[in-house]
Enzyme design. Structure first.
Site, PDB file in Angstrom:
ATOM      1  CE  LYS A   1       8.695   0.438 -20.598  1.00 17.05           C
ATOM      2  NZ  LYS A   1       8.632   1.043 -19.253  1.00 17.05           N
TER       3      LYS A   1
ATOM      4  N   GLY B   1       1.054   3.167 -21.319  1.00 21.50           N
ATOM      5  CA  GLY B   1       0.129   2.071 -21.060  1.00 21.50           C
ATOM      6  C   GLY B   1       0.550   0.763 -21.713  1.00 21.50           C
ATOM      7  N   GLY B   2       1.855   0.566 -21.850  1.00 21.65           N
ATOM      8  CA  GLY B   2       2.337  -0.714 -22.370  1.00 21.65           C
ATOM      9  C   GLY B   2       2.335  -0.800 -23.893  1.00 21.65           C
TER      10      GLY B   2
ATOM     11  CD  GLU C   1       4.011   0.027  -5.265  1.00 23.00           C
ATOM     12  OE1 GLU C   1       2.966  -0.299  -4.670  1.00 23.00           O
ATOM     13  OE2 GLU C   1       4.061   0.235  -6.488  1.00 23.00           O
TER      14      GLU C   1
ATOM     15  NE  ARG D   1      -1.747   5.281  -2.025  1.00 16.12           N
ATOM     16  CZ  ARG D   1      -1.596   3.973  -2.189  1.00 16.12           C
ATOM     17  NH1 ARG D   1      -1.749   3.161  -1.153  1.00 16.12           N
ATOM     18  NH2 ARG D   1      -1.267   3.446  -3.340  1.00 16.12           N
TER      19      ARG D   1
ATOM     20  CB  VAL E   1      -4.860  -1.987   0.707  1.00 17.18           C
ATOM     21  CG1 VAL E   1      -5.778  -3.158   1.043  1.00 17.18           C
ATOM     22  CG2 VAL E   1      -5.610  -0.936  -0.101  1.00 17.18           C
TER      23      VAL E   1
END
Lengths: 459, 80
Positions: free
Chosen positions: A159, A165-166, A275, A293, A296
């Site tokens: 990288k 952003g890839g 995650e 938080r 969903v």
């Protein structure tokens, strides 16, 4: 301070969810609305409504001054940020507390630390949570790259330090490929970003997204097991499951324990999610980031443990100790959530706001539909496209898939094109049934399996 | 010269600029060619360009940057 009146600084289905939890706790609710949301379901359900600004989110739900003014005027003693909008804005959390109100979430410093990728990674590593093996800074030249890559393990991702952003990412499968790619990548990075600096990271080709739900009261933390959210489109989750069927009991135990270590090390308060990227081939998991938080997809964790996460986060943020010990949290059965969005899956997922002319909500054993819809509701075009979350539970994953197909068959949202047809196709797919997918699987599947446009009823 | 009022093709948030820190696509008095982008409409986080269908001069805008618009709402007047 126990909360007696809660200001809901969000909209849509999560506002409905928060109001339900607050009401069960005997808490008065005040719903924030933009000018476009006066008729939304949460506004109809709340004890009071405060208009905070025009339709544009930047001038209403994202405007800290407007939200704070609304909260103060409402007489509430706490603010629930929901997800998205200001929910992970440390300045907002700080200002809510400075105004003498309870922020239903972690301390501002926790949000700030976890919001910074490098800090979060360092804190995870300090708590003994595995992170993606990488060069910990720039690599200088081919020789150093070879040495570092040997430690990290192939394949490695090259990288650009100045990239994002890839952009400028290359994958080397072997030392010889690395030797060819390093000078190329460096020259390209120099041309693109004015900086030829590179760093290396392990590349996981077919990663699965697993995440651990945690709850903390500022001192003690517990996990509420994990979810798998590998079915994604453009990095947006489409379909989620709990537990992650790809994990065995030992891997699950190690993963969830690591999440609790990080949560306790930061004195976590409220509901949060860590995650991870999971490499099913090697059985390794790596921490990616923490979301400070409610998420969903929280209902699937509720379905497999019986714990009301939103109610518990309000309780602990009001100062109560966690109501559960780790051994109280028992995993039972399997849950699947599918996101019902106002998008046309047969037409490049074009947004499809409109008026709900009729609504049929699925029901029966093990079915839950968390939604903002009601018959006659005009879905505004100004916000995201999530209309509701169809959640099913059964004793086994195979049973849950059948139940999902059955429930999807009962769902009818007339007047709006939704993603329900996509989920019906996925529920019938053999790879999905076998749990054989990864985070880039769905995009390939969509290319190979274009959905037919819906047939008009009177066509 | 005939003046035509161009309406919003879809509901959403109207933007006169490609990004908050950039100049507007078109100002009042500007000439436009067919195919020029006059604004953007954001619907549920997806952006659709509002493209001039014919050449002319923009006489007036009826909406401001970031205004909420309904389908059919007047966006701007074009003098052909």
């Amino acid at each position: 301070m126990a909360i007696s009146s809660l200001f809901v600084a969000n909209r849509g289905e999560i506002a409905v969810r928060v109001i339900r939890a607050a009401r069960e706790l005997g808490i008065r609710t005040v719903q924030a609305v933009s000018a476009a949301d006066r008729d939304m379901l949460a506004a109809r359900m709340a004890d009071a409504v405060v208009e905070i600004g025009p339709a544009h989110a930047r001038k209403s739900y994202l405007d800290i001054d407007a939200v704070l003014a609304g909260a103060r005027a409402s007489g509430a003693d706490a603010v629930h940020p929901g997800y998205g909008f200001l929910s992970e804005n440390a300045d907002f959390a700080e200002r809510v507390e400075a105004a003498g109100l309870v922020f239903v979430g972690p301390k501002a410093e926790t949000i700030r630390a976890m919001g910074d990728k490098a800090t979060a990674r360092a804190m995870a590593a300090a708590a003994g949570v595995p992170t993606v093996p990488g060069s910990e800074g720039r690599v200088d030249g081919v020789e150093e790259a070879r040495r570092v890559a040997r430690e990290i393990g192939y394949p490695v991702m090259i990288k650009a330090s100045a990239g994002g952003g890839g952009r400028g990412i290359r994958v080397a499968e072997s030392p010889s490929e690395l030797e060819t790619l390093i000078p190329q990548a460096s020259a390209e990075a120099l041309a693109a970003f004015g900086d030829g600096g590179l760093y290396l990271e392990r590349f996981v080709a077919e990663a699965r997204h697993v995440e651990v739900q945690i709850l903390g009261d500022g001192e003690r933390a517990i996990h509420v097991y994990e979810r798998e959210c590998s079915l994604q489109r453009r990095r947006q989750k489409v379909w989620e499951e709990a537990p992650a069927a790809c994990l065995g009991p030992e891997a699950r135990e190690a993963l969830c324990a690591s999440a609790v270590r990080l949560a306790e090390s930061v004195g976590y308060r409220g509901a949060g999610t860590l995650e991870y990227l999971y490499d099913a081939r090697t059985g390794e998991f790596f921490f990616i980031e923490m979301n400070t938080r409610i998420q969903v997809e929280h209902p699937i964790s509720e379905m497999v443990t019986g714990i009301d996460l939103v109610r518990e986060m309000i309780r602990v943020c009001g100062g109560a100790p966690l109501a559960y010990r780790q051994e109280d949290v028992r995993l039972s059965g399997h849950a699947i959530e599918v996101r019902i969005n106002a998008e046309d899956p047969a037409n490049a997922f074009m947004p499809a706001p409109g008026v709900v002319s009729a609504l049929a909500v699925p029901g029966g054993m093990g079915v839950r539909f968390d939604t903002m819809l009601y018959p006659g509701y005009a879905v505004p075009p100004f916000y995201d496209s999530l209309l509701g979350k169809l959640v099913v539970w059964d004793e086994t994953r195979a049973g849950a898939l059948k139940r999902l197909a059955r429930a999807l068959g009962e769902l009818r949202v007339d007047g709006i094109t939704t993603t329900a047809a996509l989920h019906q196709a996925l529920a019938a797919d053999p790879s999905v049934a076998a749990g054989d997918f990864h985070t880039r699987w769905l995009e390939g599947w969509l290319d190979a399996n274009p959905l037919a446009p819906p047939t008009p009823r009177n066509g | 010269m005939p003046t035509k009022t161009v309406q919003a093709p879809i509901p959403g948030t109207f933007y006169r600029k490609p990004a908050p820190d950039q100049p507007v696509f078109k100002s009042e008095g500007d000439a436009v060619a067919a195919g020029d982008t006059v604004g953007l409409i954001e619907v549920m986080k997806s952006f659709t360009p509002v493209v001039a269908e014919e050449a002319g001069r923009i006489v007036a805008f009826h909406v401001e940057n970031e205004d909420a618009v309904m389908a059919g709402q007047p966006l701007y007047d074009l003098e052909a």
